[in-house]
Write a protein that holds these residues in place. Structure first.
Motif, short mmCIF file in Angstrom:
data_model
loop_
_atom_site.label_atom_id
_atom_site.label_comp_id
_atom_site.label_asym_id
_atom_site.label_seq_id
_atom_site.Cartn_x
_atom_site.Cartn_y
_atom_site.Cartn_z
N UNK A 145 62.73 25.56 65.48
CA UNK A 145 61.37 25.94 65.88
C UNK A 145 61.15 27.44 65.69
N UNK A 146 62.18 28.23 65.99
CA UNK A 146 62.07 29.68 65.81
C UNK A 146 61.93 30.05 64.35
N UNK A 147 62.66 29.36 63.48
CA UNK A 147 62.57 29.65 62.05
C UNK A 147 61.18 29.29 61.51
N UNK A 148 60.61 28.24 62.07
CA UNK A 148 59.28 27.80 61.63
C UNK A 148 58.18 28.69 62.19
N UNK A 153 59.72 38.43 69.31
CA UNK A 153 59.28 39.73 68.81
C UNK A 153 58.28 39.57 67.66
N UNK A 154 58.56 38.59 66.78
CA UNK A 154 57.67 38.36 65.64
C UNK A 154 56.34 37.77 66.07
N UNK A 166 58.10 28.76 69.39
CA UNK A 166 59.35 28.02 69.53
C UNK A 166 59.83 27.88 70.97
N UNK A 167 59.09 28.39 71.93
CA UNK A 167 59.50 28.27 73.33
C UNK A 167 59.52 26.81 73.75
N UNK A 168 60.47 26.47 74.61
CA UNK A 168 60.58 25.10 75.12
C UNK A 168 60.13 25.07 76.57
N UNK A 169 59.82 23.89 77.06
CA UNK A 169 59.47 23.68 78.46
C UNK A 169 60.78 23.51 79.23
N UNK A 170 61.10 24.47 80.08
CA UNK A 170 62.40 24.48 80.77
C UNK A 170 62.61 23.23 81.62
N UNK A 171 61.58 22.77 82.32
CA UNK A 171 61.74 21.58 83.16
C UNK A 171 61.94 20.33 82.30
#
Length: 190
Positions: A145-148, A153-154, A166-171
């Motif tokens: 997800x981060x690469x996409x 920072x970007x 690319x952040x995920x839902x922690x719960x």
């Protein structure tokens, strides 16, 4: 920084008193934050697992990491690598939820290597092998997800304010420490 203006605890040690959000990010003074985990609490292993699971389920992996850190620092030497690895998994999930894909993936893999050493023994019912599998899988998804979508920072330096690409839902991504399904994760309800 002016030493006289630093936040201090009751014993005079420097402690940041800024409120924190559920992922441990500092909020402005005066904001309503999430209650912090007290430091240095000695819990039984079962209490540690129950409290950490409660925090993970609530989407607060940063706070769960603090519970594991207490166990790591106070537990017997033979178990320190287990608790340290679990703390790394929780911090990896924290970074992934903040959108820090590179750091999150790195910590998830480091924690997986530590807890995997306990696979098969499953101390205190902790499904170490399944947790390592979960962590490596999440690390791969986070990196993809981060690469996409770029890193935090970007994504405009959103850092502490909002999750990066690319952040995920922690719960939603929280693992089951003691497992209740074939993958060690809570079954998805649709």
């Amino acid at each position: 920084m002016d030493e006289a203006r630093r936040d201090r605890d009751g014993e005079g040690r420097a402690r940041n008193a800024r409120p924190r959000d559920g992922l441990g990010r500092p909020l402005p003074y005066g904001s309503e934050g999430v209650a912090r985990q007290p430091e240095g609490v000695v819990r039984s292993p079962d209490e540690t697992v129950r409290e950490a699971q409660r925090l993970l389920d609530a989407g607060m992996p940063f706070h769960a990491h603090e519970v594991f850190e207490d166990a790591w620092k106070s537990g017997p030497e033979a178990e320190r690598e287990l608790w340290r690895g679990l703390a790394q998994l929780a911090v990896g999930l924290t970074h992934a939820a903040r959108g820090n894909t590179r750091g999150g993936a790195r910590l998830l893999r480091r924690g997986a290597s530590s807890v995997e050493r306990f696979a098969g023994a499953d101390p205190y019912g902790i499904r170490a092998g399944l947790l390592a599998e979960w962590a490596r899988g999440l690390a791969a998804r986070v990196e993809g997800a981060g690469a996409a979508g770029g890193t935090e920072e970007e994504a405009g330096g959103r850092g502490a304010g909002s999750p990066g690409a690319g952040a995920v839902d922690a719960a939603a991504e929280a693992p089951r420490l003691r497992g209740d399904g074939p993958s060690g994760r809570r079954p998805r309800v649709r």
